[in-house]
Design a protein around this motif. Structure first.
Motif, short mmCIF file in Angstrom:
data_model
loop_
_atom_site.label_atom_id
_atom_site.label_comp_id
_atom_site.label_asym_id
_atom_site.label_seq_id
_atom_site.Cartn_x
_atom_site.Cartn_y
_atom_site.Cartn_z
N ALA A 20 0.71 -1.17 0.04
CA ALA A 20 -0.22 0.10 0.17
C ALA A 20 0.75 1.27 -0.02
O ALA A 20 2.00 1.16 0.68
N VAL A 21 0.49 2.23 -0.59
CA VAL A 21 1.19 3.45 -0.75
C VAL A 21 0.30 4.62 -0.42
O VAL A 21 -0.78 4.76 -1.10
N LEU A 162 9.51 0.90 7.11
CA LEU A 162 8.50 0.51 6.18
C LEU A 162 7.73 -0.82 7.28
O LEU A 162 8.71 -1.33 8.00
N GLN A 163 6.44 -1.01 7.10
CA GLN A 163 6.05 -2.05 8.17
C GLN A 163 5.02 -2.81 7.41
O GLN A 163 4.25 -2.23 6.79
N THR A 164 4.66 -4.13 8.04
CA THR A 164 3.59 -4.76 7.58
C THR A 164 2.38 -4.65 8.51
O THR A 164 2.51 -3.73 9.29
N ALA A 193 8.86 -1.39 -0.53
CA ALA A 193 7.63 -1.67 -0.13
C ALA A 193 7.15 -2.76 -0.85
O ALA A 193 6.45 -3.67 -0.45
N GLN A 194 7.10 -2.81 -2.06
CA GLN A 194 6.66 -3.91 -3.01
C GLN A 194 7.32 -5.44 -2.56
O GLN A 194 6.68 -6.33 -2.41
N GLN A 195 8.63 -5.33 -2.33
CA GLN A 195 9.32 -6.45 -2.25
C GLN A 195 9.12 -7.06 -0.67
O GLN A 195 9.07 -8.05 -0.43
N ARG A 197 6.20 -6.03 0.98
CA ARG A 197 4.94 -6.37 1.34
C ARG A 197 4.16 -5.49 2.36
O ARG A 197 3.66 -5.75 3.47
N THR A 198 4.79 -4.26 2.47
CA THR A 198 4.54 -3.26 3.61
C THR A 198 3.84 -2.08 3.03
O THR A 198 3.41 -2.09 1.82
N VAL A 199 3.66 -1.27 4.09
CA VAL A 199 2.79 0.19 3.55
C VAL A 199 3.91 0.99 3.74
O VAL A 199 4.58 1.26 4.57
N LEU A 200 3.62 2.10 2.59
CA LEU A 200 4.78 3.13 2.64
C LEU A 200 3.93 4.37 2.76
O LEU A 200 2.80 4.67 1.66
N VAL A 201 4.16 5.13 3.77
CA VAL A 201 3.30 6.55 3.84
C VAL A 201 4.56 7.71 3.48
O VAL A 201 5.61 7.72 3.96
N ILE A 202 4.16 8.51 2.40
CA ILE A 202 5.09 9.53 1.87
C ILE A 202 4.50 10.78 2.44
O ILE A 202 3.21 11.12 2.15
N LEU A 203 5.32 11.72 3.11
CA LEU A 203 5.04 12.96 3.60
C LEU A 203 5.64 14.04 2.69
O LEU A 203 6.64 14.49 2.72
#
Length: 260
Positions: A20-21, A162-164, A193-195, A197-203
Motif C-alpha cells: 500500500a502507498v 516500512l511496516q507490515t 515496499a513492494q518487495q 509487502r509493507t505500507v509506505l506513507v510519503i509525507l
C-alpha cells in the motif's frame, strides 16, 4: 506471528496487492490545490491532505477543498493552530502562541476536535485521520492523542520505517518526509515496499515550491506515473482507507488468538 505470516497477512490487507502507498500532503498550502491535486486527478490517484484550520488557504479556497473531497481525496486533521513543542532543539520557528509545551492537555484536545468539526463542515465526513504537527506526540510527558483515539481511525507520525500490517501502530503510523529527493529515490521506496509487502506513507509539504520543505514537480510526477503504471501491484489510497484496512486486519488477528 512469523515474518512470512505477517507478509501474507499484509498482502491480503493491501487489497491482494503487493503493498500500500499513501500520499500525504501537509499544511494546507496553495500548491496542494494548484499542483498536487491536479497531478493526482490527472491519473485518477487519491491522496490525503492534512489541513491546518488557521491556514488562510483553507478559508480562501474552501470550494476547491470541498471539490477535492468529492473526488475522493481525504481531508485530514493537522490541528487548528499547528502547535509544535518549542522546547525542543531547532524549534526557533515556534511562536509563543503555538508552543505545544505551553499548552494544557485539554486545550490541545479541544483544538483538534474543533478542527474535526470544521473538516466535517467542509466534506460532510466523520471518519478521518490525524497528523501530529511537527511529529510531536506529548505534552508534559503525556500523549495527548490518547484522549482522541475514538475520534480518529488513526494518526500519522514522522518516523521513516516500512511496516507490515501487523507491525503498524495506528496511533503513530510511520512516514517518509520528503525534502529535495529525486523521483528515482521515491520510486525506489515504492519498490522496497513492494518487495517487503509493507505500507509506505510519503509525507510531502511543498510540491513545486510553496514551502521550505519541497519536492520538485518532475520528481513528484515521476512517482505518480510509476504508481499508475504499476497499479495492478500497488494499492494507492488515502490514509483513512488504508488505516481502516489495517485496523480490521489487526482486530481479525487478535480475535484468532486463544484467550487464557
Amino acid at each position: 506471528m512469523s515474518q512470512s505470516a505477517a507478509i501474507t497477512q499484509s498482502t491480503s490487507t493491501w487489497n491482494n496487492k503487493q503493498c500500500a502507498v499513501v500520499l500525504t500532503y501537509d499544511d494546507a498550502i496553495d500548491v496542494d490545490l494548484d499542483n498536487a491535486i491536479p497531478a493526482l486527478d490527472s491519473l485518477k490517484l487519491r491522496g490525503t491532505f492534512y489541513l491546518i484550520g488557521s491556514s488562510p488557504v483553507v478559508g480562501r479556497r474552501l470550494p476547491e477543498w470541498r471539490q477535492a473531497a468529492r473526488r475522493g481525496h481525504e481531508l485530514g486533521n493537522h490541528a487548528l493552530m499547528h502547535p509544535c513543542d518549542g522546547s525542543l532543539p531547532d524549534r526557533g520557528f515556534v511562536t509563543p502562541d503555538n508552543d505545544l509545551s505551553k499548552y494544557t492537555l485539554s486545550r490541545a484536545v479541544s483544538e483538534v476536535l474543533t478542527m474535526n468539526t470544521l473538516l466535517t463542515a467542509i466534506d460532510g465526513k466523520t471518519a478521518r485521520t490525524f497528523a501530529y504537527p511537527c511529529g510531536d506526540l506529548q505534552i508534559g510527558g503525556v500523549k495527548f492523542y490518547d484522549q482522541l483515539k475514538n475520534d480518529f481511525v488513526a494518526a500519522r507520525g514522522v518516523t521513516s520505517i516500512l511496516q507490515t500490517a501487523a507491525q503498524v501502530d495506528l496511533t503513530n503510523i510511520d512516514s517518509y518526509m520528503i525534502n529535495g529527493q529525486s523521483g528515482e529515490y521515491l520510486i525506489d521506496l515504492v519498490k522496497k515496499a513492494q518487495q517487503s509487502r509493507t505500507v509506505l506513507v510519503i509525507l510531502f509539504h511543498g510540491v513545486g515550491g510553496g514551502h521550505s520543505l519541497n519536492v520538485d514537480l518532475k520528481a513528484h510526477r515521476q512517482l505518480l506515473r510509476y504508481l499508475k503504471a504499476n497499479e495492478k501491484d500497488i494499492w494507492v489510497a488515502p490514509m483513512v482507507e488504508v488505516a481502516e484496512k489495517i485496523k480490521a486486519s489487526q482486530q481479525g488477528e487478535a480475535a484468532k488468538k486463544p484467550r487464557g
